[in-house]
Enzyme design. Structure first.
Site, short mmCIF file in Angstrom:
data_model
loop_
_atom_site.label_atom_id
_atom_site.label_comp_id
_atom_site.label_asym_id
_atom_site.label_seq_id
_atom_site.Cartn_x
_atom_site.Cartn_y
_atom_site.Cartn_z
N THR A 40 -15.60 -7.28 -1.57
CA THR A 40 -15.06 -8.48 -2.23
C THR A 40 -13.83 -8.13 -3.06
O THR A 40 -12.83 -8.86 -3.07
CB THR A 40 -16.14 -9.10 -3.15
N HIS A 43 -10.94 -7.75 -0.80
CA HIS A 43 -10.39 -9.05 -0.40
C HIS A 43 -9.44 -9.58 -1.48
O HIS A 43 -8.39 -10.13 -1.18
CB HIS A 43 -11.51 -10.08 -0.18
ZN LIG Z 1 -20.15 -6.77 -4.13
#
Ligand SMILES: [Zn+2]
Ligand SMILES: [Zn+2]
Length: 343
Positions: A40, A43
Site C-alpha cells: 500500500t 502504491h
Molecule cells: Zn499493509
C-alpha cells in the site's frame, strides 16, 4: 520529529521534519522503533490511480510498526508509558452492527493509519487506545513490526480449515509468503505456490512450500491436479488479484473446495460462475484486514512459537533515510518485506 511524508501529488516521497503530534484523551503517543513497508505504501509512493482518489496530502505514510508508549491520554486505561506495542491500523467506529458483533474488519466507517490519517513512518505516532496491541516480551521488534501483514495472511488462512488439506496459494508477495508457514503449522498436508518472480519462488521454497510454479508454465493445471491426488487442491488462498490466477485457482480447486480471496483485482473480472463455482459446490470467503482482535491473538501465538519461520520474508532492514531505496527495490522485485529503523 523526522517523518516520511507524501507531500506532492506525484511519484515520490519526502523525508522532512514535522511537529510531534499531541495525543487526545483517548489516544496514546508512541515512539516508533521499526516500521515495515507495505505494498500500500508503494502504491502511495508511485501515486497510482487508487492513491490519487484516496490520499489527501500532506500525509505521513506507513501502518506496520512496533514502538514504545511515551504518553498516555487520560481516558486510556491499562496502558503505561514504556510499554512495547504495535497497533491495529484500521480504526473502526465501534458503534455499528458490524463492530458490535465482532465484524469490525468490515465496518463501513473505518479510518486507516497511514492512509486516512498520519501513519508510522515518523518518530512518533498517535493511536487510539482501543487499537493498541501490547507486544509479548518474547517477540523481537523485527517480528512485532509485522503483526499487520502477518495478520492479513493469518486471517486468509484461518478463514479455512487447512488441517490435512492440500492448499494452493496464488501470488507470493509478503502476505502470500507468510501464509506458507501459517498453513503448514496449521496442518496443511501440501502447499503449492504459483508466482512469477524467481526471487519470491525461491523464498517460498525456503519457507517449506512443496511445489512452486510459474503462472505461464506448460501443463500447469495438470501438474497441480497430479500433485493433489487427481482432484485439485482442497483450499485456494488467492493473494494476487490477478485475473488469470483467479480463474486458474477456481478451475483447479477441488469440488466442494474452499477459497479465501485477499488479492484486490484492478478491475472487474470475468469468471465462469456455472462451471468454476456453482456446479463444483465451492465456498468463497472474501478477506479484508484482520479480525479485531481474534487475528492478533493468533499472530501473537504464532510469533511466540514460530517467529523465526518468517525470517526469509524479511529481506532488508534499512535506515529511515533509505526509504526510497526500499521502494525502488520493491518495485524491481528485488525485495519482499523491507523494514525501516525509525528510532
Ligand atoms: Zn499493509
Ligand atoms: Zn463500525
Amino acid at each position: 520529529m523526522r517523518s516520511i511524508v507524501k507531500e506532492k501529488e506525484d511519484r515520490g516521497i519526502s523525508l522532512i521534519t514535522s511537529e510531534i503530534p499531541e495525543p487526545s484523551q483517548d489516544e496514546v503517543l508512541i515512539k516508533v522503533k521499526i516500521a515495515g513497508i507495505c505494498g500500500t505504501d508503494l502504491h502511495i509512493y508511485e501515486w497510482d490511480e487508487w492513491s490519487q482518489k484516496r490520499i489527501k496530502t500532506p500525509l505521513i505514510i506507513g501502518h506496520e510498526f512496533v514502538g514504545e508508549i511515551c504518553q498516555v491520554g487520560k481516558n486510556c486505561k491499562g496502558l503505561t508509558v514504556g510499554q512495547r506495542v504495535s497497533a491495529e491500523g484500521h480504526i473502526t467506529c465501534g458503534r455499528c452492527k458490524y463492530c458490535k458483533t465482532g465484524f469490525g474488519h468490515v465496518c463501513k466507517d473505518v479510518e486507516i493509519i497511514g492512509v486516512d490519517r498520519n501513519g508510522c513512518f515518523a518518530e512518533y505516532i498517535t493511536v487510539p487506545a482501543d487499537n493498541v496491541w501490547p507486544v509479548h516480551d518474547s517477540i523481537p521488534d523485527e517480528y512485532a513490526a509485522l503483526f499487520d501483514p502477518l495478520g492479513n495472511a493469518m486471517h486468509t488462512v484461518m478463514a479455512q480449515d487447512v488441517s490435512s488439506k492440500t492448499v494452493l496459494i496464488t501470488g507470493a508477495g509478503s502476505i502470500g509468503l507468510f501464509a506458507i508457514p501459517i498453513a503448514l503449522i496449521n496442518g496443511a498436508s501440501k502447499v503449492i505456490v504459483i508466482e512469477p518472480s524467481q526471487y519470491k519462488k525461491d523464498i517460498a521454497l525456503k519457507l517449506g512450500a512443496d511445489a512452486v510454479f510459474d503462472p505461464w508454465e506448460g501443463d500447469l493445471k495438470e501438474k497441480i491436479i497430479d500433485l493433489t491426488d487427481g482432484l485439485g487442491p482442497d483450499v485456494l488462498l488467492e493473494m494476487s488479484g490477478n485475473k488469470s490466477a483467479i480463474n486458474l485457482g477456481l478451475e483447479v480447486l477441488s469440488n466442494g473446495g474452499n477459497a479465501s480471496f485477499l488479492g484486490i483485482p484492478a478491475g472487474d473480472i470475468l469468471v465462469n460462475f456455472a462451471d468454476s463455482i456453482i456446479f463444483k459446490g465451492i465456498t468463497i470467503h472474501g478477506i479484508t484486514g484482520r479480525r479485531i482482535f481474534e487475528t492478533w491473538y493468533q499472530c501473537d501465538q504464532f510469533l511466540q512459537k514460530h517467529g523465526s519461520d518468517i525470517d526469509p520474508v524479511i529481506t532488508h532492514v534499512l535506515d529511515m533515510d533509505e526509504v526510497e531505496k526500499g521502494f525502488i527495490m520493491m518495485e524491481k522485485q528485488e525485495a519482499v518485506k523491507v523494514l525501516l529503523r525509525i528510532g
